[in-house]
Design an enzyme around this catalytic site. Structure first.
Site, PDB file in Angstrom:
ATOM      1  N   SER A 103      -7.775  -1.952   1.086  1.00 38.00           N
ATOM      2  CA  SER A 103      -6.278  -2.192   0.784  1.00 38.00           C
ATOM      3  C   SER A 103      -5.504  -1.480   2.032  1.00 38.00           C
ATOM      4  CB  SER A 103      -6.072  -1.808  -0.657  1.00 38.00           C
ATOM      5  OG  SER A 103      -4.556  -2.048  -1.010  1.00 38.00           O
ATOM      6  N   ASP A 245       0.375  -4.995   3.400  1.00 34.54           N
ATOM      7  CA  ASP A 245      -0.879  -3.726   3.447  1.00 34.54           C
ATOM      8  C   ASP A 245      -2.096  -4.491   4.065  1.00 34.54           C
ATOM      9  OD1 ASP A 245      -1.265  -5.254   1.170  1.00 34.54           O
ATOM     10  OD2 ASP A 245      -2.277  -3.475   0.099  1.00 34.54           O
ATOM     11  N   ASP A 247      -4.838  -5.688   2.911  1.00 35.61           N
ATOM     12  CA  ASP A 247      -5.532  -6.880   2.188  1.00 35.61           C
ATOM     13  C   ASP A 247      -4.307  -7.784   1.720  1.00 35.61           C
ATOM     14  OD1 ASP A 247      -4.527  -5.310   0.174  1.00 35.61           O
ATOM     15  OD2 ASP A 247      -6.329  -6.169  -1.125  1.00 35.61           O
ATOM     16  N   ASP A 249      -1.857  -7.823  -0.506  1.00 37.10           N
ATOM     17  CA  ASP A 249      -1.797  -8.138  -1.874  1.00 37.10           C
ATOM     18  C   ASP A 249      -0.460  -7.407  -2.301  1.00 37.10           C
ATOM     19  OD1 ASP A 249      -2.693  -5.366  -2.135  1.00 37.10           O
ATOM     20  OD2 ASP A 249      -3.956  -5.686  -3.641  1.00 37.10           O
TER      21      ASP A 249
END
Length: 453
Positions: A103, A245, A247, A249
């Site tokens: 992340s 960010d 990833d 999400d």
């Protein structure tokens, strides 16, 4: 938290806690757990995607080896945002999806998180079953031979296009006349964001930090380093800046003046719009204990209810599923629009924001700034391990100090001390009427915790 799984999967520095051997065992265990629910002769099907970290291929190869050794077939999605993996898992009728990502963490970290066949994060029960096999029973996993060995299909281009098709379908606006700047954090959004926003030819889009090299993910960019984006939006006359960010999400934004638009403000604006359209069940938004007092007051003043859970988007999602709510999220930018996604999705959030901004005819500072933000200070205190975290949380001295700080705020602020679920940190959050008051209280508590190590 278990021994391996934290609040968002397994995390660690690669080859210093998280390595190829562990990934292989996780692949074995996942396939074995999934196979228990299959008919005789049926293979589990698992999707797998990753962000742009240099260690992603290393871990992916080991996970695939473990999955195939235990007889699972794999759909390799390549580089794809976490919510994209979740969506494709459901769309392809797979039994599970695996994301290789840490992340917002620095590039040397990575992680393994697993979704079930419905696109939701695994239950604690299933994580415990996988964990038990990894730690104690991996030597007893039957290793398939001959034609029972799993196989890999490479479906990255089609999977990402299908996911982008889905995102595009979530709004009807052309976004005509808006001009935006998008920061991909040199992460997974680098593979999808430009193509997504190109689907709206009347939207003028510039993209930055979309040149990943394996080590520059989240490096002074993206949602954890929003200052550069803010300066560019302000100087370039953009209507909105969007920051993902690693990833993708989560999504944070900056308004046309360069001011931060956080998750609380996104929930406030989107929640009010959904309520006016009769699309907000129970007139309720779900947030966490980290949400700002400003959101509490804004929802109350506008006839909405606010329910708060423990920190973590999985806790938000559980409450939403339990009570039938459709909007929830975290101040950090994890937004769950349950009508369209089973997990936080930064690019989906961006589209909802843009459609609302266009519909409102307002400046972003006016639309999202209507939800005020109390001064909030968050300090991270490094600790050695989970045992230290437990000792800190059990400390009577800390409990007394927190009580004293809360009494001093006299109802005009909040104090929250908690262990990080993904890093070796204790977190101290203080809200107060002034920045100085919040800083002082947070520093006193942080110093106390630091002395307990």
């Amino acid at each position: 938290m278990g021994k391996l799984f934290g609040t968002d999967g397994i995390r660690g520095v690669v080859n210093a806690g998280l390595d190829a051997d562990l990934a292989y065992k996780v692949g074995l265990a996942t396939a074995m757990v999934l196979a228990r629910d299959k008919e005789a002769g049926e293979r589990p099907l698992v999707t797998i995607g990753k962000d742009t970290r240099i260690s992603g291929d290393l871990l992916k190869g080991s996970l695939i080896a473990g999955l195939c050794t235990a007889g699972a077939d794999v759909l390799d999605l390549g580089t794809l945002p976490t919510p994209g993996v979740a969506w494709v898992t459901v769309d392809e009728g797979a039994d599970a999806g695996i994301v290789i990502s840490a992340s917002h963490n620095p590039f040397e970290h990575n992680g393994i998180k697993i979704f079930n066949g419905q696109g939701f994060k695994l239950s604690d029960e299933l994580e415990e079953k996988i964990e038990d096999i990894v730690l104690f029973g991996h030597n007893n996993v039957p290793m398939k031979t001959h034609g029972d060995i799993g196989k890999v299909s490479y479906v990255a281009p089609k999977a990402s296009e299908d996911y982008i098709d889905h995102l595009e379908s979530t709004i009807s606006s052309t976004l005509d006349g808006l001009r935006i700047l998008v920061d991909c954090a040199n992460g997974a959004a680098s593979a999808t964001a430009a193509r997504l926003f190109d689907r709206f030819p009347k939207l003028r889009t510039d993209v930055i930090n979309a040149d990943p090299d394996g080590v520059n993910i989240n490096d002074k960019c993206g949602s954890t380093h929003i200052e550069g984006l803010a300066a560019m939006v302000r100087a370039g006359g953009y209507d909105l800046g969007l920051a993902f960010d690693g990833d993708a999400d989560r999504c944070l934004a900056v308004d046309e003046q360069g001011g931060l638009v956080d998750g609380d403000q996104i929930m406030a604006a989107c929640g009010l719009d959904m309520m006016k359209k009769g699309a907000l069940p129970g007139n309720t938004v779900v947030a966490t204990v980290m949400s700002n007092l400003g959101l509490h007051r804004y929802t109350r003043q506008n006839g909405m209810e606010l329910e708060c859970t423990s920190v973590g988007d999985r806790n938000v999602l559980e409450r939403m599923l339990e009570k039938g709510y459709r909007l929830g999220g975290e101040q950090s930018g994890h937004m769950i629009f349950l009508e369209h996604a089973t997990t936080g999705d930064g690019q989906l959030t961006a589209l909802q924001m843009l459609a609302l901004l266009k519909q409102s005819g307002k400046k972003a500072s006016e639309l999202f700034g209507a939800c005020p933000r109390y001064p909030q200070v968050l300090l991270n205190i490094p600790v050695a391990d989970n045992d230290v975290k437990k000792a800190v949380m059990a400390s009577s001295a800390l409990a007394q100090a927190v009580g004293e700080e809360e009494a001093a705020l006299a109802g005009e602020g909040r104090v929250l001390v908690r262990p990080s679920g993904t890093e070796a940190l204790m977190r101290v959050m203080v809200e107060a009427k002034t920045e100085q008051q919040a800083q002082a209280a947070a520093r006193r508590l942080a110093d106390l915790i630091a002395g307990m190590k």
